[in-house]
Design an enzyme around this catalytic site. Structure first.
Site, PDB file in Angstrom:
ATOM      1  N   GLN A  99       0.852  -1.194   0.000  1.00 19.32           N
ATOM      2  CA  GLN A  99       0.000   0.000   0.000  1.00 19.32           C
ATOM      3  C   GLN A  99       0.886   1.243   0.000  1.00 19.32           C
ATOM      4  O   GLN A  99       1.663   1.466   0.927  1.00 19.32           O
ATOM      5  CB  GLN A  99      -0.944   0.049   1.200  1.00 19.32           C
ATOM      6  N   TYR A 180      -5.717  11.177   3.995  1.00 15.69           N
ATOM      7  CA  TYR A 180      -4.330  11.389   3.574  1.00 15.69           C
ATOM      8  C   TYR A 180      -4.307  12.128   2.224  1.00 15.69           C
ATOM      9  O   TYR A 180      -5.336  12.591   1.750  1.00 15.69           O
ATOM     10  CB  TYR A 180      -3.578  10.054   3.585  1.00 15.69           C
ATOM     11  N   ARG A 227      -7.832   2.624  -2.621  1.00 18.22           N
ATOM     12  CA  ARG A 227      -8.688   2.608  -1.432  1.00 18.22           C
ATOM     13  C   ARG A 227      -9.348   3.970  -1.247  1.00 18.22           C
ATOM     14  O   ARG A 227      -8.672   5.004  -1.283  1.00 18.22           O
ATOM     15  CB  ARG A 227      -7.833   2.282  -0.202  1.00 18.22           C
ATOM     16  N   GLY A 317      -9.399  -6.128   9.415  1.00 18.16           N
ATOM     17  CA  GLY A 317      -8.266  -5.462  10.033  1.00 18.16           C
ATOM     18  C   GLY A 317      -7.959  -6.023  11.400  1.00 18.16           C
ATOM     19  O   GLY A 317      -7.087  -6.872  11.562  1.00 18.16           O
ATOM     20  N   ARG A 318      -8.716  -5.571  12.392  1.00 11.80           N
ATOM     21  CA  ARG A 318      -8.426  -5.981  13.771  1.00 11.80           C
ATOM     22  C   ARG A 318      -8.479  -7.496  13.959  1.00 11.80           C
ATOM     23  O   ARG A 318      -7.697  -8.048  14.738  1.00 11.80           O
ATOM     24  CB  ARG A 318      -9.412  -5.304  14.732  1.00 11.80           C
TER      25      ARG A 318
END
Length: 363
Positions: A99, A180, A227, A317-318
């Protein structure tokens, strides 16, 4: 019968053995020089049974860094460190994309070359925290990128793609989400420019298009993903019309022929609820490549999303932080380890490579 979530999917020339994706996860465990180290190799190798691993956000330049001890992909040492990661994942028959990340305004002068201000589309400070040697700290005031500097930023992404290829990654994902740099250009809450990169949808999506063109000059387009997080406030983000903005952004991804679009559905890591007028179904239908869904999925909702066609792939993710063998656990509907948030960011092996797999838990 096997649920579709556990069945293969082919994107271009890449066949994934299942549709369970390890989401990109910032863990702040790079060695000095922002170089991937042996601990990172072990972490990714443990999770190689994912249909696809997407690496943690990896800055394309020193200017692109916003958090302490996040890995880069611009120096020979960083490329060599990542090569060990990809070799370990491939040795376990895994697939891994890098990424590529530029944080834009979400940074701090202490993390920037020569203590300079971070850069963004406009000189608007993000009301958010970044991770520095002093812990979580307010983001610094940014300066607006000059029009003449944009080509340099695009070239930083192209060189990062070249480096990702040299490091043995199977493909790359452009981080266009979570407040971002790319996201800052897309949304009118953070982009107040009056040049060809601001104002109209065509202008606000121009940087995205230019970077995608650069990335697809290095990797085949089907080995590139992007993304987005259309409805997330993460990073102090807002937009007056996210449906229009991200419909235009998806069209740019389609024009580039991307392999997939990775969509954060709702507010990043916080909620799946959507603002008035938001419709994920409409955005989903626009995507011409594979649709990768993300945000607080569990086994049941992931199976349903893929079975109904709401998604082609689902990112976790988690659950991947806490369960290195998540694919096997989901297949068997086995109990899951609980993630420990206190060890998410920074530190060593604890809360990183010491979560037990099923066979170790049984022993």
């Amino acid at each position: 019968m096997t649920e579709k979530l556990f069945s293969p999917l082919t994107i271009g020339t890449l066949t994934l053995p299942n549709r369970i994706v390890m989401a990109p996860l910032t863990r702040n465990r790079a060695a000095p020089g922002d170089v991937p180290q042996a601990l990172n190799v072990e972490y990714y190798e443990q999770r190689a049974s994912a249909g696809l691993i997407i690496s943690e956000g990896t800055q394309v330049s020193p200017e692109g860094q916003g958090y302490l001890a996040t890995p880069g992909i611009y120096s020979p040492e960083q490329v060599a460190g990542w090569k060990k990661v990809t070799e370990a994942v491939h040795a376990k028959s895994g697939r891994i994309f890098a990424q590529l990340w530029h944080v834009g305004r979400v940074s701090h002068t202490s993390l920037q070359p020569n203590g300079q201000p971070p850069v963004g589309p406009s000189a608007i400070t993000a009301k958010t925290k970044v991770f520095t040697k002093n812990g979580f700290t307010d983001a610094s005031a940014p300066r607006a990128l000059e029009t003449s500097e944009i080509a340099r930023v695009v070239e930083d992404f192209r060189l990062a793609a070249e480096n990702a290829k040299a490091a043995g990654f199977d493909g790359i994902e452009l981080h266009g989400a979570n407040g971002y740099l790319i996201d800052q250009f897309l949304r009118d809450g953070s982009n107040k420019r009056t040049d060809q990169y601001g104002g109209s949808l065509e202008n606000r999506t121009r940087l995205l298009a230019e970077i995608l063109a650069a990335l697809t000059s290095v990797f085949p387009a089907t080995r590139v993903g992007v993304r987005f997080s259309p409805f997330s406030n993460f990073g102090d983000m807002s937009d007056s019309n996210p449906m229009a903005t991200f419909s235009a952004a998806i069209e740019r991804a389609n024009d580039a022929g991307l392999g997939y679009v990775h969509m954060i559905e709702g507010d990043t890591g916080a909620s799946r609820s959507l603002p008035a007028g938001a419709d994920l179904g409409v955005l989903r239908k626009l995507v011409k490549g594979a649709y990768l869904a993300n945000n607080i999925y569990d086994r049941e909702s992931a199976i349903e999303a893929v079975d109904t066609g709401a998604a082609d792939l689902v990112a976790f993710g988690r659950l991947f932080i806490a369960n290195p063998d998540l694919v096997e656990r989901l297949k068997r509907n086995a109990p899951l380890n609980e993630p420990q948030p206190a060890t998410f960011y920074g530190g060593g092996a604890e809360g990183y490579t010491d979560y037990p797999s099923l066979d170790k838990a049984a022993a």
